[in-house]
Scaffold this motif. Structure first.
Motif, PDB file in Angstrom:
ATOM      1  N   VAL A 181     -43.853 -32.446   9.054  1.00  0.00           N
ATOM      2  CA  VAL A 181     -45.034 -33.257   8.762  1.00  0.00           C
ATOM      3  C   VAL A 181     -45.620 -32.745   7.454  1.00  0.00           C
ATOM      4  CG1 VAL A 181     -47.399 -33.755   9.512  1.00  0.00           C
ATOM      5  CG2 VAL A 181     -45.541 -33.739  11.189  1.00  0.00           C
ATOM      6  N   PRO A 182     -45.969 -33.647   6.520  1.00  0.00           N
ATOM      7  CA  PRO A 182     -46.464 -33.198   5.211  1.00  0.00           C
ATOM      8  C   PRO A 182     -47.682 -32.289   5.319  1.00  0.00           C
ATOM      9  CG  PRO A 182     -46.124 -35.584   5.232  1.00  0.00           C
ATOM     10  CD  PRO A 182     -45.867 -35.107   6.613  1.00  0.00           C
ATOM     11  N   GLU A 183     -47.699 -31.325   4.415  1.00  0.00           N
ATOM     12  CA  GLU A 183     -48.751 -30.326   4.325  1.00  0.00           C
ATOM     13  C   GLU A 183     -50.170 -30.930   4.371  1.00  0.00           C
ATOM     14  OE1 GLU A 183     -47.927 -27.090   4.199  1.00  0.00           O
ATOM     15  OE2 GLU A 183     -50.034 -26.513   4.072  1.00  0.00           O
ATOM     16  N   GLU A 184     -50.377 -32.059   3.646  1.00  0.00           N
ATOM     17  CA  GLU A 184     -51.736 -32.614   3.531  1.00  0.00           C
ATOM     18  C   GLU A 184     -52.280 -33.028   4.898  1.00  0.00           C
ATOM     19  OE1 GLU A 184     -48.697 -33.250   1.488  1.00  0.00           O
ATOM     20  OE2 GLU A 184     -49.226 -35.380   1.760  1.00  0.00           O
ATOM     21  N   ILE A 185     -51.378 -33.435   5.778  1.00  0.00           N
ATOM     22  CA  ILE A 185     -51.846 -33.901   7.079  1.00  0.00           C
ATOM     23  C   ILE A 185     -52.477 -32.746   7.855  1.00  0.00           C
ATOM     24  CG2 ILE A 185     -51.116 -34.857   9.298  1.00  0.00           C
ATOM     25  CD1 ILE A 185     -49.160 -36.605   7.804  1.00  0.00           C
ATOM     26  N   TRP A 186     -51.790 -31.582   7.815  1.00  0.00           N
ATOM     27  CA  TRP A 186     -52.346 -30.408   8.504  1.00  0.00           C
ATOM     28  C   TRP A 186     -53.702 -30.035   7.904  1.00  0.00           C
ATOM     29  CZ3 TRP A 186     -49.934 -30.038  12.784  1.00  0.00           C
ATOM     30  CH2 TRP A 186     -48.556 -30.260  12.867  1.00  0.00           C
ATOM     31  N   SER A 187     -53.781 -30.068   6.557  1.00  0.00           N
ATOM     32  CA  SER A 187     -55.047 -29.726   5.897  1.00  0.00           C
ATOM     33  C   SER A 187     -56.150 -30.669   6.346  1.00  0.00           C
ATOM     34  CB  SER A 187     -54.896 -29.817   4.380  1.00  0.00           C
ATOM     35  OG  SER A 187     -53.851 -28.979   3.975  1.00  0.00           O
ATOM     36  N   GLU A 188     -55.788 -31.928   6.492  1.00  0.00           N
ATOM     37  CA  GLU A 188     -56.754 -32.931   6.917  1.00  0.00           C
ATOM     38  C   GLU A 188     -57.314 -32.589   8.306  1.00  0.00           C
ATOM     39  OE1 GLU A 188     -58.944 -35.779   5.543  1.00  0.00           O
ATOM     40  OE2 GLU A 188     -57.114 -35.211   4.428  1.00  0.00           O
ATOM     41  N   LEU A 189     -56.392 -32.272   9.243  1.00  0.00           N
ATOM     42  CA  LEU A 189     -56.824 -31.929  10.612  1.00  0.00           C
ATOM     43  C   LEU A 189     -57.709 -30.695  10.587  1.00  0.00           C
ATOM     44  CD1 LEU A 189     -53.547 -32.361  12.730  1.00  0.00           C
ATOM     45  CD2 LEU A 189     -55.413 -33.981  12.419  1.00  0.00           C
ATOM     46  N   LEU A 190     -57.243 -29.674   9.825  1.00  0.00           N
ATOM     47  CA  LEU A 190     -58.000 -28.411   9.794  1.00  0.00           C
ATOM     48  C   LEU A 190     -59.384 -28.619   9.166  1.00  0.00           C
ATOM     49  CD1 LEU A 190     -55.054 -26.031   8.965  1.00  0.00           C
ATOM     50  CD2 LEU A 190     -56.628 -25.760  10.896  1.00  0.00           C
ATOM     51  N   SER A 191     -59.447 -29.439   8.113  1.00  0.00           N
ATOM     52  CA  SER A 191     -60.753 -29.698   7.494  1.00  0.00           C
ATOM     53  C   SER A 191     -61.674 -30.374   8.492  1.00  0.00           C
ATOM     54  CB  SER A 191     -60.606 -30.600   6.267  1.00  0.00           C
ATOM     55  OG  SER A 191     -59.702 -30.015   5.375  1.00  0.00           O
ATOM     56  N   GLY A 192     -61.130 -31.325   9.243  1.00  0.00           N
ATOM     57  CA  GLY A 192     -61.926 -31.984  10.284  1.00  0.00           C
ATOM     58  C   GLY A 192     -62.457 -30.965  11.273  1.00  0.00           C
ATOM     59  N   MET A 193     -61.586 -30.027  11.683  1.00  0.00           N
ATOM     60  CA  MET A 193     -61.993 -29.020  12.670  1.00  0.00           C
ATOM     61  C   MET A 193     -63.026 -28.053  12.087  1.00  0.00           C
ATOM     62  SD  MET A 193     -58.309 -28.229  14.483  1.00  0.00           S
ATOM     63  CE  MET A 193     -58.896 -27.094  15.745  1.00  0.00           C
ATOM     64  N   VAL A 194     -62.897 -27.759  10.790  1.00  0.00           N
ATOM     65  CA  VAL A 194     -63.893 -26.887  10.159  1.00  0.00           C
ATOM     66  C   VAL A 194     -65.253 -27.576  10.178  1.00  0.00           C
ATOM     67  CG1 VAL A 194     -64.620 -25.887   7.951  1.00  0.00           C
ATOM     68  CG2 VAL A 194     -62.249 -25.628   8.720  1.00  0.00           C
ATOM     69  N   ARG A 195     -65.247 -28.888   9.922  1.00  0.00           N
ATOM     70  CA  ARG A 195     -66.514 -29.629   9.915  1.00  0.00           C
ATOM     71  C   ARG A 195     -67.139 -29.690  11.313  1.00  0.00           C
ATOM     72  NH1 ARG A 195     -65.535 -34.945   6.252  1.00  0.00           N
ATOM     73  NH2 ARG A 195     -67.764 -35.170   6.641  1.00  0.00           N
ATOM     74  N   VAL A 196     -66.306 -29.701  12.356  1.00  0.00           N
ATOM     75  CA  VAL A 196     -66.813 -29.701  13.732  1.00  0.00           C
ATOM     76  C   VAL A 196     -67.739 -28.509  13.954  1.00  0.00           C
ATOM     77  CG1 VAL A 196     -66.165 -29.333  16.152  1.00  0.00           C
ATOM     78  CG2 VAL A 196     -64.837 -30.913  14.735  1.00  0.00           C
ATOM     79  N   VAL A 197     -67.308 -27.357  13.390  1.00  0.00           N
ATOM     80  CA  VAL A 197     -68.034 -26.116  13.674  1.00  0.00           C
ATOM     81  C   VAL A 197     -69.124 -25.844  12.629  1.00  0.00           C
ATOM     82  CG1 VAL A 197     -67.781 -23.602  13.940  1.00  0.00           C
ATOM     83  CG2 VAL A 197     -66.011 -25.142  14.819  1.00  0.00           C
ATOM     84  N   ASN A 198     -68.856 -26.227  11.393  1.00  0.00           N
ATOM     85  CA  ASN A 198     -69.711 -25.722  10.323  1.00  0.00           C
ATOM     86  C   ASN A 198     -70.657 -26.740   9.695  1.00  0.00           C
ATOM     87  OD1 ASN A 198     -68.658 -22.877  10.105  1.00  0.00           O
ATOM     88  ND2 ASN A 198     -66.756 -24.072   9.970  1.00  0.00           N
ATOM     89  N   GLU A 199     -70.633 -27.992  10.119  1.00  0.00           N
ATOM     90  CA  GLU A 199     -71.545 -28.960   9.512  1.00  0.00           C
ATOM     91  C   GLU A 199     -72.636 -29.365  10.487  1.00  0.00           C
ATOM     92  OE1 GLU A 199     -69.695 -32.368   7.798  1.00  0.00           O
ATOM     93  OE2 GLU A 199     -68.765 -31.210   6.173  1.00  0.00           O
ATOM     94  N   GLU A 200     -73.748 -29.750   9.929  1.00  0.00           N
ATOM     95  CA  GLU A 200     -74.857 -30.301  10.711  1.00  0.00           C
ATOM     96  C   GLU A 200     -74.329 -31.424  11.608  1.00  0.00           C
ATOM     97  OE1 GLU A 200     -78.642 -29.481  11.468  1.00  0.00           O
ATOM     98  OE2 GLU A 200     -77.846 -28.804   9.547  1.00  0.00           O
ATOM     99  N   HIS A 201     -74.765 -31.466  12.877  1.00  0.00           N
ATOM    100  CA  HIS A 201     -74.384 -32.498  13.856  1.00  0.00           C
ATOM    101  C   HIS A 201     -72.928 -32.405  14.315  1.00  0.00           C
ATOM    102  CE1 HIS A 201     -78.278 -34.167  13.187  1.00  0.00           C
ATOM    103  NE2 HIS A 201     -78.015 -34.503  11.926  1.00  0.00           N
ATOM    104  N   GLY A 202     -72.189 -31.362  13.899  1.00  0.00           N
ATOM    105  CA  GLY A 202     -70.834 -31.186  14.413  1.00  0.00           C
ATOM    106  C   GLY A 202     -70.907 -30.827  15.894  1.00  0.00           C
ATOM    107  N   THR A 203     -69.826 -31.143  16.664  1.00  0.00           N
ATOM    108  CA  THR A 203     -69.881 -30.911  18.110  1.00  0.00           C
ATOM    109  C   THR A 203     -69.549 -29.466  18.467  1.00  0.00           C
ATOM    110  OG1 THR A 203     -67.662 -31.820  18.164  1.00  0.00           O
ATOM    111  CG2 THR A 203     -69.457 -33.253  18.884  1.00  0.00           C
ATOM    112  N   GLY A 204     -69.221 -28.630  17.468  1.00  0.00           N
ATOM    113  CA  GLY A 204     -68.887 -27.246  17.798  1.00  0.00           C
ATOM    114  C   GLY A 204     -69.729 -26.257  17.027  1.00  0.00           C
ATOM    115  N   ARG A 205     -70.956 -26.633  16.720  1.00  0.00           N
ATOM    116  CA  ARG A 205     -71.847 -25.779  15.924  1.00  0.00           C
ATOM    117  C   ARG A 205     -71.968 -24.380  16.530  1.00  0.00           C
ATOM    118  NH1 ARG A 205     -73.166 -25.337  11.472  1.00  0.00           N
ATOM    119  NH2 ARG A 205     -75.420 -25.079  11.536  1.00  0.00           N
TER     120      ARG A 205
END
Lengths: 588, 365
Positions: free
Chosen positions: A489-513
């Motif tokens: 699976v292309p590298e960018e796809i993994w980065s995309e998933l990981l960025s989404g997961m980082v936002r879950v924890v580290n952004e305002e209103h994320g579900t994993g703050r």
């Protein structure tokens, strides 16, 4: 003619009478005339072979901390033929050992039909009682204090589900293992690593050829063969991580698995409720063991390996992976969430009643929007979803050496037709898209799912044992990391998933703050799954976390039964774990 | 088949004797296998009870079946056991260095035991049908040949004891049937002359067993060990014995093969001379009943069948006890209804059931 046969039968009868007479005469001579002489010989000539059990190998964690070893146990042994005053003996022992006379009598009577065999009346009585008994020895003929090795687990219930425990071999196990050198009353691993690596840990028993007297007591040792201790085992487990998780799950029924995605090492594996294996290793008093075995909360069950739960929202990552890798959608693809999703007559809802509005993929992961993934699911279709789920190792056992692993369940059209007897409905795909419906995963599989994302497509076989070392100090076996799945699976796809997961924890209103760490970046995904239809059944709370996000060293999967929600209950525990595992002080 | 009629004519004395012996036998097995069960986890006693019950059921069923119908199939049945014996030579299971067992369904059976039944059926059949030739050589040589085939197959397993029992049984039945004593003695003489030649066919362990019999003190810790321990067990039992489950030779595991070949030593040690007399008295009572059945039977087949039964049973009892007491070399034969073993126990109960049938059907002819 018949007369002659009868006559010859009579001759036969005479022969028998003669031989019978010879036998009776011989027996009379041996037993009555020479009886005493033979009795003397019976008292003298005896050689017995006695087994000496081998000390079991030690089990260490990855940093060399002892998780299981042997300590001396002081056992009270009674030689029934030497006992003079049984009542007094029981009374004295009862006061020293603090055990009721009934209990001691019952135990002693269990072996009444083997009058020559020493009876282990009480095990592990402690050094104080042992010293008192030794002093009173001359007043108590027939009582002996023996020192035997006993398995000891310094961390008690903390690592028990992975480590297992030892117990006396059962008749059924014996039948199966008789040819491998196991004997009745041997100790054998009953669970976990103790069971899976029993043949390395147990060593080879030694033996002693003894000359014994009439009552079976040793006269002298004729020959002696030292036992060979078992091999030592180094686990991948980090007892520090294990302790943190055990403490965090204290109040819950649930499980947690921590793995190193770079090689598959199991760093921690917790299942709660737990039990203290030290209570089970001595078969002498059954009450404590019975309590563990009959506990309705099933502490013996290893929820981390055998528990099968709907994965819920973390499965949305698999959805995203399926859609992106099959080019059905791009990270830029957006869907509008109005809070409801209509499919024919049915209405499927987002967890946020008002809806999230227009979202792209990363935002959908961050907010865990159901509507986005319903749409994605319908476009991808059940075949591609189940194919991808299998490709990353869901729906099958990982092949862990320890017993009790469940495979989970990936539903598809064929499965539903065969098992449920119905066709696959579009509504099933909708449920599947948010990790609900028939889909089931184990906590270990959830962690593996995190690992394959963290490691960008390469999944390692979960590893428990790092190496085994012989008593002479040689490395017997070194377990290298084994690649289990490799996804193209292309590298960018993994980065995309990981960025989404980082936002879950580290952004305002994320579900994993609640899982955030002050210094390093944690990536994660929460999940809340409805268990039964009545709401009072409660929900299961998931959290899948990996850190540090740019080069993950730890993947953690937590499930809590009967909780309120993943973000509220599971995410803070993941955060606490990360903060303690990556100790803040180390970064200052 | 009239069941009531059979019940009416059944020899209840024989049945009572068999039941008494079965009870004593299972008690002895319980004691003899106590340590072994504890060490191996196999419940010998429980198995023996199951086999006893199964065997007693077969005993009762067979006593209701007309023995002549069974004897009529003698050659077919003998063919079956021979087939199994051949099968063992080819694919039998090796245990303790010998191939004696074969897996049938979920059971391992020892066809050599069942060969004892088919042997006496075959003898009863042949010798009663060919009774006109009884003064001739063929009357002796043909049955000997029929017996030699299974015996040689059993010798090949190797099971010397079982193979050797075929000789006295065969010659004994021929003698009772009326074969010429002179011819029988000639055969025995020839066999005695050939004996040194047989020596070379014996396995090493069989040779040592025979040598040790001649002088047990030759090797008291090795091959002579068993006989010596057995004699000590019997002798030290004294008049009243050491009590059930209290024999030191037995419980401290000094007696090898004590649940099978040397079970008499356990009985003698724990129950003493008194217990031995009791066991021997029950055997004597059973043999007395068997002789009465033979004498009361009115036709030759039944008489020969009973004679065969007596010879097989008495051969085992006499040789087994003689072996335990050191009167005979240790070749390994079970003690009927007392030794542990499935095929063995069932075989003896089948033979006794056939004899019971001869009695129950005595007015038919």
């Amino acid at each position: 003619m018949k007369k002659s046969i009868d006559a010859r039968l009579r001759i036969l009868a005479i022969f028998l009478v003669i031989w019978g007479g010879v036998i009776v005469a011989t027996l009379w001579y041996m037993q009555v005339v020479k009886g005493e002489k033979y009795q003397e010989r019976a008292v003298r000539n005896r050689v017995r072979l006695v087994r000496i059990s081998a000390p079991r190998g030690t089990i260490f964690d990855r940093n060399g901390v002892v998780l299981a070893d042997n300590r001396p146990s002081f056992d009270v042994v009674i030689n029934p033929t030497e006992v003079e005053d049984r009542e007094r003996l029981i009374a004295t022992l009862s006061s020293i050992l603090n055990l009721s006379p009934e209990r001691l009598n019952r135990r002693l009577d269990t072996f009444r039909d083997r009058p020559f065999e020493p009876v282990r009346l009480a095990a592990d009585i402690g050094i104080v009682a042992a010293t008192i008994l030794e002093e009173k020895g001359p007043e108590l003929p027939g009582v002996d204090v023996q020192v035997n090795p006993i398995r000891s687990y310094p961390y008690g219930e903390v690592p028990v589900h992975l480590l297992g425990y030892v117990g006396q071999i059962s008749p059924r196990e014996l039948v199966k293992l008789k040819d491998s050198g196991y004997r009745a009353q041997d100790d054998i691993g009953k669970m976990g690593v103790e069971e899976a690596y029993d043949r390395y840990l147990r060593g080879e028993p030694g033996a002693e050829q003894l000359q014994v007297d009439a009552r079976g007591y040793r006269d002298k040792v004729l020959s002696h063969k030292e036992p060979r201790p078992g091999d030592d085992i180094y686990l991948t487990l980090d007892i520090r991580a294990q302790e943190i998780l055990e403490e965090l799950l204290e109040e819950w029924n649930g499980a947690a698995v921590a793995m190193d995605p770079r090689n598959g090492d199991l760093l921690a594996l917790v299942s709660h409720p737990s039990f203290d294996p030290n209570l089970l290793i001595r078969p002498v008093w059954k009450e404590d063991a019975e309590r563990v075995f009959s506990d309705p909360e099933a502490p013996l069950m290893n929820r981390a390996l055998s528990g099968e739960y709907p994965p819920g929202s973390p499965f949305k990552l698999v959805m995203a992976l399926t859609a992106l890798s099959s080019r059905v959608s791009t990270p830029k693809t957006t869907f509008d969430c109005r809070g409801v999703f209509l499919l024919g007559e049915s209405t499927f809802r987002c967890w946020l009643p008002g809806g999230h509005g227009e979202l792209d993929l990363q935002q959908a992961i961050k907010h865990s929007c159901n509507i986005y993934f319903y749409n994605l699911g319908l476009e991808v279709g059940v075949e591609r979803i189940s194919k991808m789920a299998r490709a990353i190792g869901l729906g099958e056992r990982s092949g862990l050496e320890i017993r009790g692993e469940s495979g989970g369940l990936i539903p598809d059209r064929a499965w539903k037709k065969k098992i449920i007897g119905e066709s696959w409905y579009t509504g099933d795909t909708v449920n599947l898209s948010i990790g609900q419906g028939y889909l089931l995963v184990t906590p270990l599989q959830m962690a593996s799912m995190g690992c394959i994302i963290a490691n960008r497509g390469t999944l390692y076989q979960p590893r428990i044992v790092k190496r085994m070392i012989s008593p002479e100090g040689e490395i017997i076996k070194e377990f290298e990391p084994v690649i289990r799945k490799k996804l193209d699976v292309p590298e960018e796809i993994w980065s995309e998933l990981l960025s989404g997961m980082v936002r879950v924890v580290n952004e305002e209103h994320g579900t994993g703050r609640a899982a955030a760490h002050p210094v390093i970046t944690v990536a994660g995904k929460s999940g809340t799954v409805q268990v039964g239809t009545p709401p009072e059944y409660g929900k299961h709370a998931w959290f899948l976390a990996l850190a540090p996000a740019d080069n993950p060293e730890v993947v953690l999967a937590i499930i809590l039964e009967d909780a309120e929600s993943g973000p509220r209950d599971a995410a803070p525990l993941a955060g606490e774990f990360m903060r303690r595992y990556f100790n803040v002080l180390e970064f200052q | 088949m009239n069941i009531l009629r059979v019940l009416k004519y059944l020899d209840w004395f024989l049945l009572v004797g068999v039941l008494l012996l079965s009870v004593i036998g299972t008690m002895a097995v319980y004691s003899a296998s106590y340590q072994l069960s504890a060490a191996s986890g196999i419940l010998y006693f429980k198995r023996q009870v199951i086999w006893m019950v199964a065997g007693l059921l077969l005993f009762l069923i067979l006593s209701a079946v007309d023995y002549r119908k069974v004897v009529a199939h003698a050659y077919f049945l003998a063919g079956c056991t021979t087939f199994l014996l051949v099968a063992i030579v080819i694919l039998g299971e090796t245990r303790f260095g010998a191939r004696r067992w074969i897996q049938i369904g979920g059971f391992t059976v020892q066809p050599s035991e069942f060969a004892k039944i088919t042997l006496i059926l075959m003898l009863a059949r042949f010798l009663s049908v060919k009774v006109d030739r009884r003064r001739r050589w063929s009357y002796i040589l043909l049955p000997c040949l029929m017996a030699a085939i299974p015996a040689l197959l059993i010798l090949k397993q190797p099971d010397l004891g079982t193979a050797l029992i075929f000789l006295p049984v065969t010659l004994g039945v021929i003698f009772v049937a009326g074969g010429r004593l002179k011819y029988i003695l000639i055969i025995l003489l020839i066999l005695a002359l050939l004996a040194p030649a047989f020596w070379f066919f014996l396995k090493d362990y069989q040779k040592t067993r025979l040598l040790v019999f001649i002088n047990p003190d030759l090797d008291p810790s090795g091959a002579g060990y068993t006989i010596l321990q057995s004699k000590i067990a019997i002798g030290s039992g004294g008049i009243w014995g050491k009590g059930w489950l209290a024999g030191t030779q037995n419980m401290l595991s000094f007696l090898p093969e004590r649940q099978t070949d040397f079970i008499f030593s356990v009985v003698a040690e724990e129950w003493g001379f008194a217990g031995c007399l009791l066991v021997l008295a029950i055997y004597a009572f059973i043999f007395l009943r068997l002789f009465i059945i033979g004498w009361k039977c009115r036709e030759m087949t039944g008489k020969l069948l009973v004679a065969g039964g007596i010879l097989v049973l008495a051969g085992h009892v006499g040789i087994n006890i003689g072996m335990a007491a050191g009167l005979l070399p240790a070749t390994g034969l079970p003690l009927p209804l007392i030794s542990y073993g499935g095929s063995v126990t069932i075989t003896f109960l089948i033979i006794l059931g056939l004899c019971e049938s001869v009695y129950a059907h005595r007015y038919y002819y």
